[in-house]
Write a protein that holds these residues in place. Structure first.
Motif, short mmCIF file in Angstrom:
data_model
loop_
_atom_site.label_atom_id
_atom_site.label_comp_id
_atom_site.label_asym_id
_atom_site.label_seq_id
_atom_site.Cartn_x
_atom_site.Cartn_y
_atom_site.Cartn_z
N GLN A 368 0.72 -1.29 -0.08
CA GLN A 368 0.02 -0.01 -0.03
C GLN A 368 0.92 1.24 -0.04
N SER A 369 1.77 1.34 0.92
CA SER A 369 2.78 2.44 1.07
C SER A 369 3.38 2.47 -0.35
N ILE A 370 3.63 1.53 -1.06
CA ILE A 370 4.33 1.85 -2.22
C ILE A 370 3.42 2.38 -3.27
N MET A 371 2.40 2.21 -3.08
CA MET A 371 1.44 2.75 -4.17
C MET A 371 0.94 4.01 -3.71
N ASP A 372 0.77 4.53 -2.55
CA ASP A 372 0.04 5.65 -2.21
C ASP A 372 0.77 6.85 -1.30
N VAL A 373 1.85 6.46 -0.86
CA VAL A 373 2.64 7.50 0.12
C VAL A 373 3.65 8.25 -0.52
N LEU A 374 3.84 9.69 -0.61
CA LEU A 374 4.98 10.25 -1.18
C LEU A 374 5.28 11.40 -0.12
N LYS A 375 6.69 11.46 0.03
CA LYS A 375 7.01 12.52 1.00
C LYS A 375 8.20 13.21 0.25
N HIS A 376 8.08 14.53 -0.07
CA HIS A 376 9.30 15.06 -0.73
C HIS A 376 10.21 15.83 0.37
N LYS A 377 11.35 15.67 0.22
CA LYS A 377 12.34 16.27 1.23
C LYS A 377 13.51 16.98 0.58
N SER A 378 13.21 17.13 -0.79
CA SER A 378 14.37 17.99 -1.52
C SER A 378 13.82 18.43 -2.53
N PHE A 379 14.34 19.56 -3.23
CA PHE A 379 14.06 20.32 -4.55
C PHE A 379 13.93 19.25 -5.52
N LEU A 380 14.87 18.22 -5.49
CA LEU A 380 15.03 17.27 -6.60
C LEU A 380 13.80 16.41 -6.62
N GLU A 381 13.39 16.09 -5.31
CA GLU A 381 12.22 15.09 -5.38
C GLU A 381 11.02 15.89 -5.85
N GLU A 382 10.58 17.16 -5.50
CA GLU A 382 9.60 17.71 -5.69
C GLU A 382 9.63 18.20 -7.39
N LEU A 383 10.80 18.47 -7.70
CA LEU A 383 10.95 18.62 -9.36
C LEU A 383 10.49 17.53 -10.12
N LEU A 384 10.79 16.46 -9.59
CA LEU A 384 10.75 15.11 -10.16
C LEU A 384 9.00 15.00 -10.28
N ALA A 422 5.61 4.28 -8.36
CA ALA A 422 4.14 4.00 -8.64
C ALA A 422 3.41 5.19 -8.97
N PHE A 423 3.87 6.49 -8.70
CA PHE A 423 3.11 7.71 -9.03
C PHE A 423 3.30 7.66 -10.84
N ILE A 424 4.28 7.55 -11.22
CA ILE A 424 4.65 7.65 -12.53
C ILE A 424 3.84 6.45 -13.18
N MET A 425 3.74 5.31 -12.84
CA MET A 425 2.62 4.34 -13.41
C MET A 425 1.22 5.05 -13.31
N LYS A 426 0.75 5.52 -12.55
CA LYS A 426 -0.66 5.98 -12.41
C LYS A 426 -0.68 7.24 -13.35
N LEU A 465 13.03 -4.04 -6.33
CA LEU A 465 12.28 -5.23 -6.69
C LEU A 465 10.62 -5.22 -6.44
N ASP A 466 10.76 -5.14 -5.25
CA ASP A 466 9.44 -4.92 -4.73
C ASP A 466 8.28 -4.26 -5.35
N ILE A 467 8.92 -2.93 -5.54
CA ILE A 467 8.25 -1.80 -6.14
C ILE A 467 7.85 -2.09 -7.50
N MET A 468 8.77 -2.59 -8.11
CA MET A 468 8.66 -2.83 -9.58
C MET A 468 7.55 -3.78 -9.73
#
Length: 1899
Positions: A368-384, A422-426, A465-468
Motif C-alpha cells: 500500500q505504501s508503495i502505491m500511495d505515499v509520497l513525501k518530498h524532502k528536497s528540491f530534486l524530489e519535488e521537481l521530479l 508507483a506515481f509514474i505508473m498512475k 524489486l518489490d516496488i517494480m
C-alpha cells in the motif's frame, strides 16, 4: 558553504531590508559586484540578507504567471508577460557572474570540468551508435562524435535513430569497455584538473536555491487538476512555454561541466534548504498559497502526504529501511478504495470479483505504501514530482538527465525516481499521450537501470524489486476479467482483458522494459530468485496472462466482428512474461544456481495447481476453445530444460506426480490439435485473425517462447507417462479416433469428412515432431543454431538480415547467442554460399542472398524442422521443390522425392523414456491399420499419411529397445488378453507378427457384410479375443488393438487408475483386465454391426506389398542382402538417402533385417511366396461415383495447372523478347513493316484490331511513342571524369562547364550583337528540356487508339498513369507511352529513289536544292493524317516547358517554333549518338533496331517547317553557294543589327534546316549535295578556330608556309594554303590584335605539328559527320560501317560521299581531301571572313570566343559517389536547408547536379510545388534522380509520377538497408549505379520500373 547559503536563504526577516530600485544593466553588474564583495567577507551576514531581499523581489512567483493564468492583458506594468521573467534571468546571470561578464564566467567554470563522461543527452530521432563488441549493457549507446573518435574497426556496431531519446555512455566503464572510449574520454579525470576556486561559484550557491524554488512555485501555480476528465494538455503546455527560458537556463548551467553540476547537486539534494523555503510556514501569503496548491496536487493524485507526528519523528530513517516502509504504517487507510475509484473501467459486473482478487494481493501495508505515499524532502524530489505531473516535458527531462554525469546526483536521482515509481505508473495510465510519455520515461530509466552497481544499490536500499513487481501487479489489476476457459460459470480465475487500452496500446512497456533491464544484472536477478515472497507475487502476475484471449470456435455463423486483440495478447506474453523469464534463465547457467531453479519450479507448480483448481479442471479440456497463452506452463518448461541442460539437476526431482503431469499435458496438446484444425479450415468462421494467431505462435520472434516450450513440455510428459495413454490421448485430441478402423467405411461422430484427412496428417506430423525434435533434449547451442539456419535456408534463399530475423535468438540480449556473433557467422559460412546481388532485366533488384551448400541438401535437410518453423504452409512445399531440384541437378534422384529421413542427435539420458512411445502397442496398431488402409485404397488417405507412417516406423527401428534378444525368446509366454494384436511392445518383433482376423464395427451398408459368413467361423483365437476388446476408439476397429483403440475408454480408465493408485506404484503400471462398456458417441450414429475381416498380414508383409503397389510391378521387391551380405553390416548406404516411397520402404525393410535375424528370414519368405496383390474390395456404385468425381476433379486441377504453367512460360518468353529494354545490343528487332524491296508501300499491323495494311490519308496508322523532355544532353561536360558528389562545405559543383550552360552563353552572346531572327537559325536548342521521342516499335490505327483511350478513361481501375494526360500502355507489350506518331503513307525507305546513281554535276544539284527550298510548302488538305500530324506536333510542344521553347526576344515569333522544331530532330539524333557510346565506331544497324521512329518524326517536322519560308536573301544556302556582290549594302544601315556571320553558324543546325526545308521524301543526291556544301563551311570554321588557338609565331609561320603553295594545282584541297589564306583574311580585322592578357588562357602550350593540326581539324568536324551519317542511315536505310576509332573520320566521310571513290590512300589521310568547293575557295572564304571582320572591329574578344566552338563533349554521367555511405550521411543529415536554415526532416540530394533539397519540405514550397518536384523540372526537365539521405534509397521523379528505384548502397552482405533500420555500414554497388545511370541516359525509367504513383507535387 552550503550551510551559509541555507542561512542566507532562510528566515522571513530578510525581507525587511529593501534594496533601492536598480537602474539599467550597468547597475545590475555593479550591484552584483558589490554583493559578491560583501559575501566574501568572513562575516557575511549583512551581504546575505541584502542578497536575500534582492532575490525575494526579483524572483517573485506572483508576477509572470499573471500572464499565464489571465491571458496577455493581465501583464501589468511589466511590458508583456515575458518582460519580468527576462529581467529576472538577467539578474540571475549578473549575480552568478558576480558582476563580471556572463560569458567569461561560463568559460571560467568550464575550465574546471573534469570531463570523464560524455553524458550528451539527446531526444527522439537523434542518430546514435551502438557497438555490441564494446558494450557491457545491451542498452549502451554513443553519440556520433564519440563513436567516430573511438576505434571500432571490425566491431559489431550499428547506427540507429533513437526512439525514446538517450544519452552518450562514453567514459562510463559500468556500461561499456574502456577500449571503446573515444580520445576525449580516455583521460582519467581529476588527476590534472585544478581545484575550483572558492569565490568562483560562491554566488551560485546563494542564488540557485531561490531560483529553483521560484521555478517550483511557478509549476505549483500553473497546475490545475483536469476538470471532469477534460484533457488539460493545452493549459499545461502554456505554463511550460512560459517557463521555457528558466528551464533552458538551468540546462545551460548543466552544460558548464562538472564544477557547476556539483553545485547544482548540492542545491537539489540539500534537505534543509528545501524545508526552509517550501514548508509554507511564515507570513508570506504567496508561499502559503503555493504550499496549499502542492498539497491539493498530491491529494488529487491519490497520494497521501504523511503529516503524522510519527513520521516526522522518524524523518531520517536509517539507510537500511526505506522511507516508504516507514510511511506505510500511516495513511494506508482509505488508499485501496482510492485506487479503485480512480479507474472508471471497473463499473461492470466483474467489479466484485476484481476486488476480491485485489484485496488478496494487496494485503500487507508494504504494498500500500508503495502505491500511495509520497513525501518530498528536497528540491530534486519535488521537481521530479512536477515533471511527472506535467507528463515529462522534454526540457525538464533533458535537464534532469544532463546532471547524470555527477555521481552523487546520479544516486540521489535514481532513489528519487524509484520513490516516485508507483506515481509514474498512475500518471502513465491516465495519460492521453501515453506513447510520448512512455518514451520519455524510458529515456530516463534506461540511463539509471543499465548500470549494474547502481541497480544493485537501489535494490538493496529502496526495495526496487518489490516496488517494480507491485507496481506491475497493480497496473494489470485494473483490467482483469473473469476467465471463461474450461468451466465458464464457476471459474475463479481472472485474466487480463486484451481489449483494454492498457494492453492494446502497450502502455505497460516502460515498466516491463525497466524490469527486464534490471533483471539482466546478475546481482539483482539473484535477489529476485532468492526472495520467495517476490517469486510468489511474480507467479501471481504471470497467472493473469494464463489463458487470456480465449478463442471459441464458431460453428454456425461467421463471426461478425473480427477482434484484433490477439496482437496485444502475444505482445503482452512476450514482453511481460517471456522476456523476464529469459532474463532470469540467463543467470541459471551453472550448478551453483540449482537452488534458484528449484524455487522457480516449486512456485510455478503451485501457481499451476491453483490455476487448475480455479478453472475446475479434471481431465477433459472443454471442446472448441483454445487459448495460445500458457505462460505458467512455459516458465515451468524452460526452467526444467535449463536445470537438466546446465545445472545437472535430476529431472525426476523436479517433476510432479503422474496426475499433475496428465493435467499439464492437456492444454499444450490442445494447442497443437487446434493448430491442425485451423490449418484444416475448421475455424474458418472465426475469420482471418485465428489464422493470424496460429502463425504468430510459430513465428520466429515468438516460437522459442511459445511453441518450443510447449513441445518440450509434451516431450517431458510423454517420457514419464504411460505411452499407450499418451498416444491414445493424441489421436483423441486430434479427433481422428474413428478413422483408425480397418473397415472401408466408418462414421466419425465429431469430425466432418473433409477435415479427416488433414487432421490425421496433423496428428501423425505432430507425433513425428514430438519424437524427432531435439531442441531441448540434448542439442548444443551451436547445433541448434545450425539446424535453425538450415531449415530457413532450405525454404528459400535468404538475405543476411532476414536470416538474423528468422532465427529465433534467445530474446535476452545477454544470452551470448547475439545475432552477428562469431558463431552465427561461422555457422553461416559452413552451411551456405553467398550469391552476389544481381540486377535482373525485368528491373527488379536482387539482394545478396545465401543459398544452402550442396552437402547441406545432401545430409542436413530436415523436413521436420522445416515443418515446425514454417509460418506459411507453402514454405514446406517450397523447401521440397528446392530439394527436388537439387537432386535432379546433382543426378542423385530423377523423380519426385519424399522428404528424407534424417538421423537425430542422441537423446539426453533424462529423456530416454520418450522413445517408449515408439514401442507401445497402441502406436503399432495405428501404424498397422493405416498401412492396411493405404494398401486397400481406403478413402481419405494421402501420400503424406504414408510418408509419416513410414517415418514413425523408421524412428522406431532407429531407436529400438535395448532388450532385443529377450524379446524374441519371450514371445512364447502367455498372452494377456488385450495383447491379442501384438505379443510384446518392441516394434522390431511386432513387425513380423501376423494378424489373421480382425473384428470391426461397420455401418450396415458396408461391403464387408456381403461376404460369405464362413469367415466368422474360422475366427481363430485372435478373432474371438478380439471381440472382447473393441477399443473404443478404433470403435469398429477390430483387432486386438481395438482395445487400445477404445482409446477413449482406455484413456479414461488409465487416468482413474493413476489417480487412485498411490504414487509409489505409479512407476510400474500394470493394466488390469478390462471389459468394455458399450460406448456410443452422441449424435445419431448409423446402426453399427460387427463384421470379421480376414487380414493375414504383418507389418512386414504390408510393407512389401506396398513396395509392389508403389512401383506398379509385381514382385518388385528383392532383398538386397541376398546378393551382397555385406549390406547388412554397413552402417550407412548412400543410395538409400534420397528417393521416393519405394526407397523409403526398401530402407525400412533393410533396417528391420539388420536388427533381427528372424525379420530377415521372414522377409525372404514373404518374397518367395510371391503373392498377387490383394484384390481391392468391391466398390459400391455410390462409392465409385464419389471416387470418380474426386478423380475427375484431380485431373481437371492438373489440366488447369498445366495450362497456367504453359501460359506463364509463353508470357515469360514474350516478355523477354519484347521488354528487354535494358540490353538493346542483343535484341531481336521487331518488324515495324515487312517492306521487301519490290513493294513500295509499307504495311503496318495494328496491335488493337489485328489488321495489317498500309497507312493512308484517311485511316493513318501510327507508332506508339513516349515523348519526354530530357536534359541529359545538357549534362555532358568536356571532361570524361564524372564530378564527385560534394561531401564537405568546401566542395561545390558549378554548372558552368556543362553543355547546356555553354550553349546558353553562346546564344545570349549572339543575341546581344546580332539580329534575333538570324540568331535563332544559327544554333540549336534542346540541350535542356529537349523532346526525346522513343517507341516500342508497335503500330496501331489512330482511330483504334482513340477508342482504346476512351475505354481506359471509363475503366476506373487505378492505373499507374494518367489517361487524361494522354498516357497509356502499349496494348501489346505494356510499355508506357503517351502519344502516337502518324506514319507517312508510302514506303519506309525511299529505296528506288537513290538506287539510281546520279550523274548531275554539283552545280546542277545546288540549283535544284535552292529551287526546292524556294517552293512554299502548303499544308496538305484537311485529311485525318494531317490532323494527326498537327495534334502530335502539339503533343511534342507540350511535352516540354515554355522556358525551354521560347528563346526569341519577341515572344511568340514564328522563328521560335522553327528553331524548336529542327532542334527536336537534333536532340533525338544527339541522344541516339550518346546511346551508341558517343561515336559510330560500332556501326551496324541502329542499336534501337527497328524501334527508331526518326523517319516518321522527320516527316512530321518537315511538314510543319515547310509552312515557314525563309526569305530567299536570308537563306544561308545562298551564302554557302554563291558569291554575293554587294556586301556593304547589308552593313550599311547601322541602326539595325547585322545578321549572324555564316562562320558563327552551327553547321549541324544548318544541315537540319536545309533538309527539313526540302519537300519530303528527300532524294539521296540532294542530301549528299547539302552535306558536301556544308562540309566546306565546317572546314573553314575549323581553320579559323585553329588560327585563333595558335600563338602569334604559329600564325606567321602558317601564313608563310601556305602562301608558298598557293598556286599549286590542288591548292583548294590543301590545308596549309587554306589556313594561310584564312589567317591573312582575318588579320585584316582586329581579331588577333588583343594578344596578351587573358589570351594566355587560350594558347595551348604545345607546338603545333602538321599531325596535331590535322587531328584538331578532324576532331572539330567529327560531330557533324556523325550526325550526318546517322541521318543518312535513318532517311535512306543505309547500314553504318563499323571501324576503328582512329579511322572513324575517313570511314564516315566516304560513307557520306565526301571522299571521291577513286581516293586510294597510301600516305596518311588528310581531311582536306574531302573538300568539294561549290565556287572558288578563296573567294568564298574572303566573303565569309569579311562578315566577321566587320564584327571584330568593335568586339574582338567576343568575336574570338564565338569562333572557338567546343564540340568535343564527353558522355553524360551522374555524380561520382563515395565508397562508404557514412560519409554522405554524416555530412548531409545535419546540413541545413538554405531557405529556412533548419535541418530538413527528409533531406535529399540530386545525383545529376548535387543540389541539396528537402523532400516534402513545406519551407521550400513554391506555388504548391515542393522542392524536389521543382528541382526535377529545373534540372532534368521533369526527370529527377534523388538520393534520400535518411533512407539510402533513390527516388525517381518523372513528370507527375514518382517511384522508389532502390538503393545503390549495400551492406557487406549485399543487402539494401532502406530507412537505415539496421544501421550497418553501407558500400557503393558500382553495378547498380551503372544500371541507374544507363536508365537515365537511355530514358527507360518508365519502362523498367513498374511501381509508379502520382506525387501531386508533394515531394
Amino acid at each position: 558553504m552550503a550551510a551559509a547559503a541555507a542561512a542566507a536563504v532562510g528566515g522571513p526577516q530578510a525581507a525587511q531590508s529593501e534594496v533601492p530600485e536598480q537602474g539599467p544593466a550597468l547597475d545590475k553588474a555593479a550591484t552584483a559586484a558589490h554583493l559578491k564583495a560583501a559575501l566574501s567577507r568572513p562575516d557575511n551576514r549583512a551581504g546575505a540578507e541584502e542578497l536575500q531581499a534582492l532575490l525575494e523581489r526579483v524572483l517573485n512567483a506572483e508576477r509572470p504567471l499573471a500572464g499565464a493564468a489571465g491571458g496577455e492583458e493581465a501583464a501589468g506594468g511589466g511590458g508583456g508577460p515575458g518582460a519580468a521573467e527576462e529581467d529576472a534571468l538577467e539578474w540571475c546571470k549578473c549575480l552568478l557572474a558576480g558582476g563580471g561578464g556572463y560569458d567569461e564566467f561560463c568559460a571560467a567554470v568550464r575550465a574546471y570540468d573534469p570531463a570523464a563522461l560524455c553524458g550528451l543527452v539527446w531526444t527522439a530521432n537523434f542518430v546514435a551508435y551502438r557497438c555490441r563488441t564494446c558494450g557491457i549493457s545491451p542498452c549502451m549507446s554513443l553519440c556520433a562524435e564519440c563513436f567516430h573518435q573511438g576505434d571500432h574497426t571490425g566491431h559489431d556496431f550499428n547506427m540507429f535513430r533513437s526512439q525514446a531519446g538517450g544519452a552518450c555512455d562514453c567514459g562510463d566503464s559500468n556500461v561499456m569497455r574502456e577500449s571503446g572510449f573515444c580520445r576525449r574520454h580516455q583521460i582519467k579525470s581529476s588527476s590534472n584538473i585544478p581545484c575550483v576556486p572558492k569565490d568562483l561559484l560562491m554566488m551560485s550557491e546563494f542564488v540557485l536555491p531561490r531560483f529553483i524554488f521560484c521555478l517550483i512555485q511557478y509549476l505549483r501555480e500553473g497546475y490545475n487538476e483536469p476538470a471532469a476528465d477534460v484533457p488539460s494538455e493545452k493549459d499545461l503546455n502554456k505554463v511550460l512555454q512560459l517557463l521555457e527560458p528558466q528551464i533552458s537556463f538551468l540546462e545551460d548551467l548543466t552544460k558548464m561541466g562538472g564544477a557547476m553540476r556539483s553545485v547544482l547537486t548540492q542545491v537539489l539534494t540539500n534537505q534543509q534548504n528545501y524545508k526552509d523555503l517550501t514548508s509554507g510556514l511564515g507570513e508570506n501569503a504567496c508561499a502559503k498559497k503555493s504550499h496549499e496548491k502542492y498539497l491539493i496536487a498530491l491529494k488529487s493524485s491519490g497520494l497521501t502526504y504523511p503529516e503524522d507526528k510519527l513520521v516526522y519523528g522518524m524523518q531520517e530513517p536509517s539507510a537500511g529501511t526505506s522511507t516508504l516502509l516507514v510511511q506505510g504504517l500511516t495513511g494506508a487507510s482509505g488508499a485501496l478504495g482510492q485506487v479503485e475509484s480512480s479507474d472508471e473501467e471497473d463499473q461492470d459486473g466483474s467489479q466484485g470479483l476484481g476486488k476480491r482478487k485485489r484485496v488478496k494481493l494487496s494485503s500487507g501495508t508494504k504494498d500500500q505504501s508503495i502505491m500511495d505515499v509520497l513525501k518530498h524532502k528536497s528540491f530534486l524530489e519535488e521537481l521530479l514530482f512536477w515533471t511527472i505531473k506535467y507528463e515529462f516535458p522534454q526540457k525538464m527531462v533533458t535537464f534532469l538527465l544532463n546532471m547524470l554525469p555527477d555521481q552523487e546526483y546520479k544516486v540521489a536521482f535514481t532513489k528519487t525516481f524509484v520513490q516516485h515509481y508507483a506515481f509514474i505508473m498512475k500518471t502513465l495510465k491516465k495519460s492521453h499521450e501515453s506513447d510520448t510519455m512512455s518514451n520519455r520515461i524510458v529515456h530516463i530509466s534506461v540511463q539509471l537501470f543499465s548500470n549494474e552497481e547502481l541497480a544493485r544499490q537501489v535494490t538493496e536500499e529502496c526495495q526496487l524489486l518489490d516496488i517494480m513487481v507491485t507496481v506491475l501487479l497493480y497496473m494489470m489489476e485494473s483490467c482483469l476479467i473473469k476467465s471463461e476457459l474450461q468451466d465458464e460459470e464457476n471459474s475463479l480465475h481472472v485474466v487480463v482483458n486484451c481489449g483494454e487500452a492498457l494492453l492494446k496500446n502497450n502502455t505497460y512497456w516502460p515498466l516491463v522494459s525497466d524490469f527486464i533491464n534490471i533483471l539482466s544484472h546478475q546481482s539483482v536477478a539473484k535477489r529476485f530468485l532468492e526472495d520467495h515472497g517476490l517469486l510468489v507475487t511474480w507467479m501471481n502476475f504471470v497467472s493473469f496472462f494464463q489463458g487470456m484471449n480465449l478463442n471459441k470456435r464458431e460453428l454456425n455463423e461467421h463471426v461478425e466482428f473480427e477482434s484484433q486483440t490477439y496482437y496485444a495478447a502475444f505482445a503482452a506474453e512476450l514482453e511481460a512474461c517471456a522476456q523476464p523469464m529469459w532474463g532470469l534463465l540467463s543467470h541459471c547457467k551453472v550448478r551453483e544456481t540449482q537452488e534458484y531453479t528449484r524455487n522457480v519450479v516449486r512456485y510455478c507448480l503451485e501457481a499451476l495447481q491453483d490455476w487448475f483448481d480455479a478453472i475446475n479442471f479434471v481431465d477433459e479440456p472443454a471442446p472448441n476453445q483454445v487459448s495460445f497463452h500458457l505462460p505458467l506452463h512455459r516458465y515451468y518448461a524452460m526452467f526444467l530444460s535449463k536445470a537438466v541442460k546446465c545445472q545437472e539437476l535430476d529431472l525426476d526431482s523436479l517433476l510432479p506426480d503422474q496426475e499433475m503431469l496428465m493435467k499439464l499435458m492437456i492444454h499444450p496438446l490442445q494447442i497443437q490439435a487446434s493448430l491442425a484444425e485451423i490449418h484444416s479450415n475448421m475455424w474458418v468462421r472465426n475469420g482471418l485473425q485465428i489464422k493470424g494467431q496460429a502463425m504468430t505462435y510459430v513465428q520466429s520472434h515468438f516460437c522459442n517462447s511459445m511453441i518450443d516450450p510447449d513441445i518440450y513440455l509434451l516431450q517431458v510428459c510423454a517420457s514419464r507417462l504411460d505411452p499407450d495413454y499418451f498416444i491414445s490421448s493424441v489421436f483423441e485430441r486430434f479427433k481422428v479416433v474413428d478413422l483408425l478402423t480397418m473397415a472401408s467405411q466408418h462414421h466419425n461422430t465429431i469430425l466432418d469428412v473433409e477435415h479427416e484427412r488433414s487432421m490425421l496428417e496433423g496428428a501423425l506430423t505432430f507425433l513425428v515432431i514430438l519424437l524427432s525434435l531435439r531442441l531441448h533434449l540434448g542439442m548444443s547451442d551451436d547445433e541448434i543454431l545450425r539446424a535453425e539456419m538450415v531449415a530457413q535456408l532450405c525454404m528459400n534463399d535468404r538475405t543476411h538480415s532476414s536470416l538474423l530475423d528468422l532465427i529465433p535468438e534467445n530474446p535476452n540480449p545477454k544470452s551470448g547467442i547475439i545475432p552477428g556473433s562469431y558463431s552465427f557467422e561461422s555457422v553461416l559460412s559452413a552451411v551456405a554460399d553467398f550469391k552476389a546481388p544481381v540486377f535482373e532485366p525485368g528491373g527488379s533488384m536482387q539482394q545478396g542472398m545465401y543459398t544452402p551448400k550442396a552437402e547441406v541438401w545432401d545430409q542436413e535437410f530436415d523436413p521436420v524442422m522445416v515443418i515446425l518453423r514454417t509460418v506459411y504452409r507453402r514454405d514446406v512445399q517450397s523447401a521440397m521443390d528446392r530439394y527436388t531440384a537439387f537432386l535432379k541437378q546433382s543426378g542423385k534422384f530423377p523423380g519426385n522425392p519424399w522428404p528424407p529421413y534424417k538421423k537425430r542427435t542422441p537423446l539426453h539420458p533424462s529423456y530416454k523414456g520418450l522413445m517408449r512411445l515408439l514401442h507401445c502397442k497402441t502406436l503399432h496398431i495405428v501404424l498397422f491399420t493405416l498401412l492396411y488402409k493405404i494398401l486397400m485404397d481406403h478413402q481419405n488417405l494421402s501420400e503424406h499419411v504414408l510418408c509419416m507412417v513410414l517415418y514413425l516406423i523408421e524412428l522406431g527401428l532407429e531407436n529400438s529397445a535395448e532388450d532385443d534378444s529377450e524379446e524374441e525368446v519371450s514371445m512364447g509366454g502367455p498372452e494377456r488378453c488385450h495383447d491379442s494384436w501384438f505379443p510384446g511392445s518392441n516394434l522390431v518383433s511386432n513387425m513380423r507378427h501376423f494378424i489373421n482376423y480382425v473384428r470391426v464395427r461397420v455401418p450396415e451398408t458396408a461391403p464387408e457384410l456381403k461376404r460369405d459368413s464362413l469367415a466368422g467361423t474360422s475366427s481363430d483365437d485372435l478373432g474371438s479375443l478380439q471381440n472382447s476388446r473393441r477399443p473404443k476408439v478404433l470403435q469398429r476397429e477390430n483387432s486386438g488393438t481395438a482395445q487400445v483403440f477404445s482409446l477413449v475408454a482406455e484413456r479414461r480408465k488409465k487416468f482413474q487408475e493413476i489417480i487412485n493408485r498411490s504414487s509409489s506404484e505409479a512407476n510400474q503400471v500394470i493394466r488390469p483386465p478390462y471389459t468394455p462398456k458399450k460406448w456410443s458417441a452422441p449424435g445419431s450414429a448409423p446402426q453399427l454391426t460387427t463384421a470379421i475381416l480376414e487380414i493375414k498380414e504383418s507389418i512386414l508383409s504390408l510393407l512389401i506389398k506396398l513396395h509392389h503397389k508403389l512401383s506398379g510391378k509385381q514382385n518388385s521387391y528383392y532383398p538386397p542382402w541376398l546378393d551382397d551380405i555385406e549390406i547388412l553390416i554397413q552402417p550407412e548406404i548412400p543410395k538409400y538417402n534420397h528417393g521416393d516411397g519405394i526407397t523409403a520402404v526398401e530402407r525400412i525393410l533393410l533396417k528391420a533385417a539388420m536388427q533381427s535375424r528372424m525379420n530377415k528370414r521372414i522377409i525372404e519368405e514373404i518374397c518367395r511366396k510371391v503373392t498377387p496383390p490383394v484384390p481391392p474390395k468391391k466398390i459400391t456404385a455410390a462409392e465409385k461415383k464419389t471416387l470418380d468425381k474426386e478423380e475427375r476433379r484431380q485431373k481437371a486441377r492438373e489440366r488447369q495447372q498445366k495450362l497456367l504453367a504453359e501460359f506463364a512460360s509463353r508470357q515469360k518468353s514474350f516478355m523477354e523478347t519484347a521488354m528487354d529494354v535494358d540490353s538493346p545490343e542483343n535484341e531481336i528487332p521487331m518488324e515495324i513493316a515487312t517492306a521487301e524491296p519490290q513493294v513500295s508501300e509499307a504495311v503496318y499491323d495494328c496491335v488493337i484490331c489485328g489488321q495489317s495494311g498500309p497507312s493512308s490519308e484517311d485511316r493513318p496508322a501510327g507508332l506508339v511513342v513516349l515523348l519526354q523532355a530530357s536534359s541529359v544532353l545538357g549534362q555532358c561536360r568536356d571532361n570524361a571524369e564524372p564530378k564527385k558528389l560534394p561531401i564537405t562545405e568546401e566542395e561545390q559543383i558549378f554548372p558552368w562547364d556543362t553543355c547546356a550552360a555553354v550553349h546558353d552563353v553562346r546564344l545570349s552572346l549572339l543575341q546581344r550583337y546580332f539580329k534575333d531572327s538570324s540568331c535563332l537559325l544559327a544554333v540549336s536548342i534542346g540541350w535542356e528540356g529537349g523532346v526525346y521521342v522513343q517507341t516500342c516499335g508497335h503500330t496501331l490505327h489512330i482511330d483504334c487508339h482513340k477508342s482504346y483511350m476512351e475505354s481506359l478513361r471509363n475503366d476506373q481501375v487505378l492505373q499507374g498513369f494518367s489517361v487524361d494526360k494522354g498516357e497509356f500502355t502499349c496494348p501489346l507489350c505494356r510499355q508506357f507511352a503517351n502519344s502516337v506518331l502518324p506514319c507517312y503513307p508510302g514506303s519506309n525507305v525511299e529505296s528506288n529513289l537513290w538506287q539510281r546513281p546520279s550523274n548531275k554535276s554539283t552545280q546542277d544539284l545546288i540549283k535544284e536544292v535552292e529551287e526546292l527550298q524556294g517552293r512554299p510548302g502548303a499544308f496538305p488538305s484537311e485529311t485525318n493524317l494531317s490532323k494527326e500530324m498537327e495534334s502530335v506536333m502539339k503533343d511534342i510542344k507540350n511535352t516540354t516547358q515554355k522556358k525551354y521553347r521560347d528563346y526569341s526576344k519577341t515572344p511568340g515569333s514564328p522563328d521560335n517554333d522553327f528553331l524548336f522544331m529542327y532542334s527536336v530532330a537534333r536532340t533525338n539524333l544527339e541522344l541516339e549518338l550518346i546511346h551508341r557510346g558517343g561515336s559510330l565506331c560500332s556501326g551496324g544497324a541502329s542499336t534501337a533496331g527497328k524501334r527508331s521512329c526518326l523517319n516518321q518524326l522527320f516527316h512530321v517536322l518537315a511538314l510543319h517547317m515547310r509552312l515557314y519560308t525563309i526569305d530567299s536573301e536570308y537563306n544561308p544556302w545562298k551564302k554557302l553557294t554563291q558569291l554575293v556582290e554587294d556586301m556593304n549594302s547589308q552593313l550599311g544601315n547601322e541602326e539595325q543589327q547585322p545578321e549572324v556571320p555564316i562562320l558563327y553558324h552551327d553547321v549541324t543546325s544548318l544541315l537540319l534546316i536545309q533538309i527539313l526545308m526540302m519537300p519530303q521524301p528527300l532524294r539521296k543526291e540532294h542530301f549528299s549535295c547539302i552535306v558536301k556544301v556544308l562540309f566546306t563551311l565546317l572546314y573553314t570554321q575549323a581553320l579559323a578556330a585553329l588560327s585563333v588557338k595558335g600563338s602569334e609565331e604559329d600564325r606567321s609561320a602558317w601564313k608563310h608556309a601556305g602562301a608558298l603553295r598557293k598556286n599549286t594545282c590542288d591548292a583548294e584541297k590543301s590545308c596549309e594554303v587554306l589556313l594561310s589564306f584564312v589567317i591573312s583574311e582575318l588579320s585584316k580585322g582586329k581579331l588577333y590584335c588583343e594578344e596578351g592578357t587573358q589570351e594566355c588562357a587560350m594558347v595551348s602550350p604545345i607546338a603545333w605539328s602538321p599531325e596535331s593540326m590535322e587531328k584538331y581539324i578532324q576532331a572539330f568536324c567529327l560531330p557533324f559527320l556523325r550526325i550526318s551519317s546517322l541521318l543518312q542511315h535513318h532517311l535512306f536505310g543505309e547500314d553504318l560501317p563499323s571501324c576503328q576509332e582512329e579511322e572513324e573520320f575517313s570511314v564516315l566521310a566516304s560513307c557520306l560521299g565526301l571522299l571521291p571513290t577513286f581516293y586510294q590512300t597510301d600516305h596518311p589521310f588528310l581531311s582536306a581531301s574531302c573538300l568539294d568547293w561549290p565556287v572558288t575557295a578563296l573567294d568564298i572564304i574572303t566573303q565569309w571572313c569579311s562578315e566577321i571582320r566587320s564584327f571584330t572591329e568593335r568586339h574582338a574578344e567576343q568575336g574570338k570566343a564565338l569562333l572557338i566552338q567546343e564540340s568535343r563533349w564527353k558522355l553524360p554521367h551522374l555524380l561520382q559517389l563515395p565508397e562508404n555511405y557514412n560519409t554522405i550521411f554524416q555530412y548531409y543529415h545535419r546540413k541545413t536547408c538554405s531557405v529556412c536554415t533548419k535541418v530538413p526532416k527528409d533531406p535529399a540530394v540530386c545525383l545529376v547536379c548535387g543540389t541539396f533539397v528537402c523532400l516534402k519540405g513545406l519551407c521550400c514550397k513554391q506555388q504548391s510545388y515542393c522542392e524536389c518536384v521543382l528541382h526535377s523540372q529545373n534540372c532534368g526537365a521533369g526527370t529527377g534522380i534523388f538520393l534520400l539521405i535518411n533512407a539510402s534509397v533513390i527516388i525517381i521523379i518523372r513528370g507527375h509520377r514518382f517511384c522508389l528505384w532502390g538503393s545503390v548502397y549495400l551492406d557487406a552482405h549485399g543487402e539494401e538497408d532502406r530507412d537505415l533500420r539496421r544501421g550497418k555500414p553501407l558500400y557503393i554497388c558500382e553495378e547498380r549505379y551503372r544500371v541507374l545511370e544507363q536508365q537515365w541516359i537511355s530514358h527507360t525509367f518508365d519502362h523498367i520500373n513498374k511501381r509508379w504513383g502520382p506525387h501531386y507535387n508533394g515531394l
